[in-house]
Design an enzyme around this catalytic site. Structure first.
Site, PDB file in Angstrom:
ATOM      1  N   GLU A   1      -7.164   1.166  -7.569  1.00  0.00           N
ATOM      2  CA  GLU A   1      -7.617   2.555  -7.474  1.00  0.00           C
ATOM      3  C   GLU A   1      -8.721   2.842  -8.502  1.00  0.00           C
ATOM      4  O   GLU A   1      -9.676   3.555  -8.209  1.00  0.00           O
ATOM      5  CB  GLU A   1      -6.420   3.497  -7.669  1.00  0.00           C
ATOM      6  CG  GLU A   1      -6.658   4.891  -7.135  1.00  0.00           C
ATOM      7  CD  GLU A   1      -5.346   5.660  -6.927  1.00  0.00           C
ATOM      8  OE1 GLU A   1      -4.389   5.094  -6.367  1.00  0.00           O
ATOM      9  OE2 GLU A   1      -5.277   6.823  -7.357  1.00  0.00           O
TER      10      GLU A   1
ATOM     11  N   GLU B   1     -11.760   1.437  -7.144  1.00  0.00           N
ATOM     12  CA  GLU B   1     -12.213   2.271  -6.021  1.00  0.00           C
ATOM     13  C   GLU B   1     -12.966   3.492  -6.542  1.00  0.00           C
ATOM     14  O   GLU B   1     -14.021   3.865  -6.030  1.00  0.00           O
ATOM     15  CB  GLU B   1     -11.013   2.696  -5.168  1.00  0.00           C
ATOM     16  CG  GLU B   1     -11.420   3.439  -3.905  1.00  0.00           C
ATOM     17  CD  GLU B   1     -10.230   3.978  -3.117  1.00  0.00           C
ATOM     18  OE1 GLU B   1      -9.068   3.749  -3.521  1.00  0.00           O
ATOM     19  OE2 GLU B   1     -10.474   4.655  -2.105  1.00  0.00           O
TER      20      GLU B   1
ATOM     21  N   CYS C   1      -0.448   8.040  -4.238  1.00  0.00           N
ATOM     22  CA  CYS C   1       0.860   7.433  -4.537  1.00  0.00           C
ATOM     23  C   CYS C   1       2.016   8.219  -3.966  1.00  0.00           C
ATOM     24  O   CYS C   1       3.113   7.704  -3.842  1.00  0.00           O
ATOM     25  CB  CYS C   1       1.085   7.349  -6.039  1.00  0.00           C
ATOM     26  SG  CYS C   1      -0.264   6.605  -6.898  1.00  0.00           S
TER      27      CYS C   1
ATOM     28  N   SER D   1      -7.559   8.270  -1.943  1.00  0.00           N
ATOM     29  CA  SER D   1      -7.744   6.851  -2.212  1.00  0.00           C
ATOM     30  C   SER D   1      -7.127   6.070  -1.065  1.00  0.00           C
ATOM     31  O   SER D   1      -6.084   6.441  -0.528  1.00  0.00           O
ATOM     32  CB  SER D   1      -7.045   6.490  -3.526  1.00  0.00           C
ATOM     33  OG  SER D   1      -6.836   5.097  -3.589  1.00  0.00           O
TER      34      SER D   1
ATOM     35  N   LYS E   1       9.500   8.595   0.480  1.00  0.00           N
ATOM     36  CA  LYS E   1       9.279   7.139   0.543  1.00  0.00           C
ATOM     37  C   LYS E   1      10.011   6.530   1.729  1.00  0.00           C
ATOM     38  O   LYS E   1       9.618   5.494   2.246  1.00  0.00           O
ATOM     39  CB  LYS E   1       9.765   6.479  -0.749  1.00  0.00           C
ATOM     40  CG  LYS E   1       8.949   6.827  -1.967  1.00  0.00           C
ATOM     41  CD  LYS E   1       7.721   5.964  -2.093  1.00  0.00           C
ATOM     42  CE  LYS E   1       6.842   6.488  -3.222  1.00  0.00           C
ATOM     43  NZ  LYS E   1       5.477   5.978  -3.118  1.00  0.00           N
TER      44      LYS E   1
ATOM     45  N   GLU F   1       7.649   7.092   4.420  1.00  0.00           N
ATOM     46  CA  GLU F   1       6.470   6.241   4.227  1.00  0.00           C
ATOM     47  C   GLU F   1       6.739   4.818   4.706  1.00  0.00           C
ATOM     48  O   GLU F   1       5.899   4.209   5.380  1.00  0.00           O
ATOM     49  CB  GLU F   1       6.091   6.237   2.739  1.00  0.00           C
ATOM     50  CG  GLU F   1       4.808   5.494   2.440  1.00  0.00           C
ATOM     51  CD  GLU F   1       4.544   5.385   0.938  1.00  0.00           C
ATOM     52  OE1 GLU F   1       5.519   5.223   0.167  1.00  0.00           O
ATOM     53  OE2 GLU F   1       3.379   5.458   0.529  1.00  0.00           O
TER      54      GLU F   1
ATOM     55  N   GLU G   1       1.767   1.882  10.191  1.00  0.00           N
ATOM     56  CA  GLU G   1       0.704   1.049   9.592  1.00  0.00           C
ATOM     57  C   GLU G   1       1.197   0.240   8.390  1.00  0.00           C
ATOM     58  O   GLU G   1       0.463  -0.574   7.854  1.00  0.00           O
ATOM     59  CB  GLU G   1      -0.506   1.918   9.213  1.00  0.00           C
ATOM     60  CG  GLU G   1      -0.266   3.040   8.228  1.00  0.00           C
ATOM     61  CD  GLU G   1       0.173   4.351   8.871  1.00  0.00           C
ATOM     62  OE1 GLU G   1       0.720   4.314   9.995  1.00  0.00           O
ATOM     63  OE2 GLU G   1       0.007   5.403   8.243  1.00  0.00           O
TER      64      GLU G   1
ATOM     65  N   CYS H   1       7.281  12.392 -10.172  1.00  0.00           N
ATOM     66  CA  CYS H   1       8.402  11.652  -9.585  1.00  0.00           C
ATOM     67  C   CYS H   1       9.720  11.868 -10.329  1.00  0.00           C
ATOM     68  O   CYS H   1      10.788  11.760  -9.744  1.00  0.00           O
ATOM     69  CB  CYS H   1       8.085  10.165  -9.552  1.00  0.00           C
ATOM     70  SG  CYS H   1       6.534   9.804  -8.729  1.00  0.00           S
TER      71      CYS H   1
END
Lengths: 596, 156
Positions: A284, A287, A310, A330, A369, A372, A377, A526
């Protein structure tokens, strides 16, 4: 502003408190416990459950103590005969519409309604049971959140959480009278609406009306299956919170005990999401530098500010509400999802295992999560990258079920490889952590020097303020980065989606010239995640954050780019940041979703 | 922009985009479309920057803000105690028979929906029936049939 003091008596004890204090808060000051259900320290007053009623001398009716400010000369009784009787009846009435199948309930032992029923030893059915068989349906459409209306007492903590903390309002009060319920747009299944799966409603639900979708049994099944090689990864924020499930103070660092417990549970290898957090920083950070170069040198029209990726709750929020900014996110996968494909390719090869027989389990402070991991994908390895996601709470439950005396465990260390981490990886768990970790590495990559903050602690990006802003001047850069000479890197950090929305609206209006924005869907990051131990309050979250920063300070290495296993990973496998392999395994893309 | 989206936008221009503008906009859509479709509620939520669940929550609170398609004429028979004692069941039975629908349903030609309503405030002249915005006190089954026949004639 100086506050007026108000004098009152609670249970005949005089007390003087600030004007505007509620009776409930004043009573707490005197250590009188008044039960509450709809009240929550993080939320605005609702006053609908009535269990907090108290008697005010001279008043005909009982008063909801959570919703009533003190007044001069008030005399309050918190446990008079009238109060006791009313409170008992109120709980009995709530139970007439509650599916009290406590023994098989996921929240058994953690339910506030059960707790107060226990206190009053409520068992006899004084009132007619109103819950009907047809009401006993669970909404299990979502891979992350289970909604069970038969457990709901309509306190609306979830509604207030979703509206005020998260600015999502996937849940609302619908219909009226005896048909009133907490529901979604057109009563659609949870998986079909704007819900970000952040799980903040779960953290505040006093019963089991909202819980995580549990995968404990599935995980035990693969652990018991000798043909499966089961590896587990643990997110940064879990290590300062899991102790709460075993009676320890919030923020107690129990990394070593958690690792030991996971080994005793039978996981074949215990690895660390902190490792891929460090890796995220490399990808990142590069990036960001590439985007800055493209914008400043090549004059390309690149999407800035870049935004972190994230937090899967934040990602889904963007997909629903700000689809025009998806290019700003990102392309890096979250650390959990970087871990999965690496485990099933690089790691599988190293340990000589067939990835088809490998199971990757994550322990996350997060319910999003779970969603996710199910995204289509997320199959970069050719297999489902992360097979099962458990919350911190579920891990606590598994440890108890396995008869492991957590507090007596000796500390153990993570397995290698994919187990090594730096302090920069750990601080991903707190709001501002990703930003701090990124700055520690990016600044050093560009200038060859450490960030100009005492002991690497970038204090301006820390803390619980809703939106934080900081600027860092880049000077005396290395020759290859000369386009950044004198640039003031502007960053912003938001936690909790309501704060994120406020920040996004500024960006949308063109009133924010940031280069890099960190967003975590959950309040405090988190550590306040939807999968963390219940209860949650600002005080608890501050303690967990302190635990995170303490853990960081105790690490030998505190900059992601110094993680030796990450360096080795690039040498032997990835070859370069943002390279071909990284692109295949570690980066992803996003899809616009409807706003409902 | 679809027709509904345009309509909602017009209404928002007229009533404003505050949260308090929600009710008049919902009412205007029901007035024009006879019910709040999913598309209409999404359009309202988008226009007022509210969540769709919020819009639906508000709409579902009010009996007269329908969220399912309704016929061109909406018949509501008062179901509350006075009208009940004065024979609203017979009226409903007659209308069910006449229109070939059950209570809560809409005729297959889309001309009528047969519903019940809570107290309409005409207890002294019950049983009462409301057709669209028109109130009909002291109805009998025969009168009800007659009234509905008139609407049938007027409705294309």
């Amino acid at each position: 502003m100086s506050k007026f003091k108000v004098n009152l008596k609670i249970n005949n004890i005089p007390v003087s408190v600030d004007e505007g204090t509620t009776i409930l808060e004043a009573a707490r000051k005197l250590n009188f416990n008044i039960p509450t259900l709809c009240h929550h320290d993080d939320l605005c007053v609702a006053g609908n459950c009535r269990v907090c009623v108290v008697e005010q001398k001279g008043a005909r009716l009982l008063t909801a103590s959570c919703a009533t400010p003190v007044s001069e000369g008030m005399e309050i009784l918190t446990n008079s005969m009238k109060v006791r009787q009313a409170r008992k009846h109120i709980v009995e009435l709530l139970l007439t519409e509650h599916n009290a199948d406590c023994t098989k309930c996921f929240k058994n032992g953690h339910c506030e309604l059960q707790e107060i029923s226990n206190e009053y030893r409520i068992g006899d059915h004084v009132f007619i049971d109103l819950l009907q068989e047809k009401d006993r349906v669970q909404d299990i459409s979502s891979p992350a959140i289970v909604k069970d209306d038969s457990k709901c007492i309509r306190c609306q903590r979830c509604v207030r959480t979703c509206a005020h903390l998260q600015a999502v309002s996937a849940l609302a009060v619908t219909h009226k009278g005896n048909k009133m319920r907490i529901s979604t747009f057109l009563d659609k299944p949870m998986n079909d609406v704007i819900c970000t799966n952040c799980g903040q409603c779960i953290n505040r639900c006093p019963t089991a009306a909202l819980t995580e979708r549990s995968y404990i049994d599935q995980v035990f099944d693969v652990i018991y299956d000798p043909s499966k090689f089961v590896v587990v990864q643990t997110a940064p924020a879990t290590r300062v919170a899991i102790g709460e499930e075993f009676g320890l103070e919030p923020g107690t660092r129990v990394t070593g005990k958690m690792v030991a417990a996971l080994r005793r549970l039978g996981f074949d290898k215990v690895l660390d999401t902190d490792f891929t957090a460090d890796l995220t920083i490399i990808e990142e950070g590069n990036e960001l530098l590439r985007r800055l170069k493209e914008a400043l040198v090549d004059g390309k029209d690149v999407a800035l500010p870049m935004m972190t990726s994230c937090s899967p709750g934040w990602i889904k929020f963007q997909e629903h509400l700000y689809p025009e900014f998806l290019d700003n996110l990102s392309t890096c996968k979250s650390p959990q999802q970087m871990f999965g494909p690496l485990a099933k390719t690089y790691y599988a090869e190293k340990v000589n295992k067939n990835p088809a027989d490998m199971i990757v389990v994550s322990i996350m402070p997060c319910t999003a999560k779970k969603f996710e991991a199910e995204r289509p994908e997320m199959r970069g390895s050719g297999y489902k990258d992360v097979d099962f996601v458990l919350t911190t709470r579920e891990l606590g439950m598994m440890i108890k079920q396995a008869g492991i005396d957590f507090n007596k465990l000796e500390n153990e260390g993570y397995d290698s490889i994919l187990g090594d981490s730096t302090g920069a990886g750990v601080i991903f768990g707190a709001t501002g952590g990703v930003m701090e970790a990124a700055l520690r590495s990016a600044y050093e990559i560009v200038t060859g020097r450490e960030v100009p903050f005492s002991n690497l602690n970038i204090k301006p990006v820390r803390g619980m303020e809703g939106v934080k802003e900081a600027a860092i001047k880049i000077k005396d850069v290395k020759p290859e980065w000369k386009f950044l000479e004198g640039v003031e890197l502007k960053v912003a950090i938001a936690h909790g989606l309501a704060n994120a929305k406020a920040l996004m609206d500024r960006v949308k209006e063109g009133k924010a010239d940031f280069h890099f924005i960190e967003v975590m869907a959950c309040p405090s990051g988190c550590i306040g995640g939807g999968g963390q131990p219940i209860p949650t309050t600002m005080e608890i979250r501050k303690k967990r954050a302190a635990g995170i920063y303490d853990e960081d300070e105790h690490m030998a290495l505190r900059k992601s780019h110094e993680n030796p296993e990450v360096i080795e990973l690039y040498e032997k496998f990835l070859h370069e940041p943002l390279g071909h392999r990284s692109h295949d395994l570690l980066h992803t893309h996003y899809y616009p979703r409807k706003r409902h | 922009m679809t027709r509904i989206e345009e309509f909602v936008k017009e209404q928002a221009e007229k009533h404003g985009r505050e949260r308090s503008s929600l009710m008049p906009i919902l009412q205007a859509v029901v007035q024009s479309e006879r019910f709040l479709s999913e598309e209409a509620m999404v359009a309202i939520a988008t226009e007022l920057d509210l969540s769709t669940a919020d819009v639906f929550g508000t709409a579902s609170f009010y009996t007269f803000l329908d969220t399912v398609p309704r016929g061109k004429n909406i018949i509501r028979v008062c179901k509350t105690i006075t009208c009940h004692m004065k024979g609203k069941d017979a009226i409903i039975a007659t209308l069910e028979d006449m229109l070939k629908v059950k209570l809560g349903e809409t005729t297959s030609d889309g001309k009528f929906s047969l519903l019940q309503a809570n107290c309409l405030g005409w207890c002294h002249k019950g049983p009462v029936m409301l057709v669209n915005d028109e109130i009909y006190p002291e109805v009998t089954p025969e009168k009800a049939v007659e009234i509905i026949r008139e609407y049938l004639k007027k409705t294309k």
